[in-house]
Write an enzyme that holds these catalytic residues in place. Structure first.
Site, PDB file in Angstrom:
ATOM      1  N   LYS A   1       4.489   8.106   5.090  1.00  0.00           N
ATOM      2  CA  LYS A   1       5.514   8.993   4.545  1.00  0.00           C
ATOM      3  C   LYS A   1       5.000   9.476   3.178  1.00  0.00           C
ATOM      4  CE  LYS A   1       9.738  10.714   4.897  1.00  0.00           C
ATOM      5  NZ  LYS A   1      10.286  11.510   5.996  1.00  0.00           N
TER       6      LYS A   1
ATOM      7  N   TYR B   1       7.422  -5.763   2.089  1.00  0.00           N
ATOM      8  CA  TYR B   1       7.529  -7.173   2.460  1.00  0.00           C
ATOM      9  C   TYR B   1       6.996  -8.093   1.363  1.00  0.00           C
ATOM     10  CZ  TYR B   1       8.923  -5.813   7.120  1.00  0.00           C
ATOM     11  OH  TYR B   1       9.607  -5.300   8.190  1.00  0.00           O
TER      12      TYR B   1
ATOM     13  N   ASP C   1       6.319  -2.755  11.618  1.00  0.00           N
ATOM     14  CA  ASP C   1       7.330  -3.640  12.185  1.00  0.00           C
ATOM     15  C   ASP C   1       8.260  -2.829  13.093  1.00  0.00           C
ATOM     16  OD1 ASP C   1       8.911  -5.810  12.629  1.00  0.00           O
ATOM     17  OD2 ASP C   1       9.602  -6.057  10.573  1.00  0.00           O
TER      18      ASP C   1
ATOM     19  N   ASP D   1       8.593   9.762  10.588  1.00  0.00           N
ATOM     20  CA  ASP D   1       9.774  10.186  11.356  1.00  0.00           C
ATOM     21  C   ASP D   1       9.349  11.022  12.562  1.00  0.00           C
ATOM     22  OD1 ASP D   1       8.951  11.682   9.194  1.00  0.00           O
ATOM     23  OD2 ASP D   1      10.912  12.509   8.704  1.00  0.00           O
TER      24      ASP D   1
END
Ligand code: NAI
Length: 332
Positions: A171, A124, A228, A204
């Site tokens: 991740k 972002y 988000d 995930d």
């Protein structure tokens, strides 16, 4: 003396749900002095800036704001004023309580999770450029400073609110440097909180786990983008975007807003659910020490939802925003 609060009604359904929230808070007898400002596209057209100086000055002075959703154009046009507001005021922690409400139909009961999202960096940062035609780079910025302070925020919150566990979601198997840094800062901070369990999970898998068995989680700590996405997933666990509140918190300023956007598909029809912004207002009242009024509003809201006669369309009913608001005020 009444407490001044900056109000940004926002776009789309924003003014509808903001109007409802202001009426309920007023009916609860809390004296607030609302200072209303436009942001986003409307502010750009009228004042040449999506976040006019007067608006930012008002929030800096009051240290408190209630904000409706502000639209961001997709693919082109001006940058998100929501993201910019959080950065300009250094509102580094985005707190989103995901809690079941009696009477709101969902797949699960008794969900009680807290999403803590880093609010100032990650993808972002808005740093994108075209390297050559057909090739674009978007920069993901992760710093030790921001990762450490958001981890500390999550553990402090857990300790203060009697929460048992913080799960960092990442991740770092693929983004070894950026998510790796976020994770190592988390582990470092976790050492200072031996009474709060610390675990981490790849994003995930975390999505699948949240859908299969959300009860295993307590406080979730995420970078900006994952936060988000996972907060909307969390909203889906407890009845959708119409019910989940949020707060953007910095060292001395707090801006309260719903998780949802401006919902252009239902804007102007008087059918939006004001619950999310109303619950954000409840968080705001607790933040300024108006706990008794906050509890009364929450109880009135839950009574109306639990009775189930008056509910908005997103929750399977037929009531309008104003009928729902009137019912909450009556229950007060
Ligand atoms: P959205 O949250 O506006 O809508 C998604 C779906 O949820 C729609 O079907 C909508 O009707 C429904 N929904 C949302 N809030 C509701 C409510 N209170 N009552 C009943 N139904 C509700 O998400 P979308 O469509 O992705 O975004 C629309 C605009 O909002 C975009 O311009 C986006 O940039 C902006 N946005 C602003 C945010 C903010 O100001 N913090 C947050 C998210 C999106």
């Amino acid at each position: 003396m009444s407490q001044p609060v900056t109000l940004i009604p926002g776009d789309g359904i924003g003014p509808e749900v903001a109007g409802a929230t202001v009426s309920v808070i007023r009916a609860a007898g809390v004296k607030l002095q609302w200072e209303s400002y436009v942001a986003g596209g409307e502010a750009l057209n009228r004042f040449g800036d999506t976040l006019p100086t007067e608006l930012l000055d008002s929030i800096r002075k009051n240290k408190l704001a209630l904000k409706g959703p502000v639209m961001t154009p997709v693919g082109a046009g001006f940058a998100s004023s929501n993201v910019r507001l959080r950065k300009e005021l250094d509102l580094y922690a985005n707190l989103r309580p995901i809690k079941s409400l009696a009477g709101v139909p969902t797949r699960y009961e008794n969900i009680d999770l807290i999403v803590v999202r880093e609010n100032t960096e990650d993808l972002y940062s808005g740093l994108e450029h075209e390297v050559i035609p057909g090739v674009v780079e978007s920069l993901k910025i992760i710093t030790a400073r921001a990762s450490t302070r958001i981890a500390r925020f999550a553990f402090e919150y857990a300790r203060r609110e009697g929460r048992k566990k913080v799960t960092a979601i990442h991740k770092a198997n693929i983004m070894k440097l950026s998510d790796g840094l976020f994770l190592s800062c988390f582990r470092e901070v976790a050492r200072d909180y031996p009474n709060v369990e610390a675990e981490d999970m790849i994003v995930d898998n975390a999505c699948m786990q949240l859908v299969m068995d959300p009860y295993q989680f307590d406080v979730l700590l995420l970078e900006n983008l994952y936060g988000d996405i996972i907060s909307d997933l969390g909203a889906g666990l407890v009845g959708g975007l119409g019910v989940v509140p949020g707060a953007n918190i910095g060292d001395d300023i707090a801006v309260f807003e719903a998780v949802h956007g401006s919902a252009p598909n239902i804007a102007g029809r008087g059918i939006a659910n004001p619950t999310a912004l109303l619950q954000s207002g409840v968080l705001m009242l607790k933040h300024i020490g108006e706990r008794e009024a906050a509890d009364r509003i929450q109880a009135a809201l839950e009574k109306v939802l639990a009775e189930g006669n008056i509910r908005t369309r997103d929750l399977g009913g037929q009531s309008t925003t104003s009928e729902f608001t009137e019912a909450v005020i009556h229950a007060l």
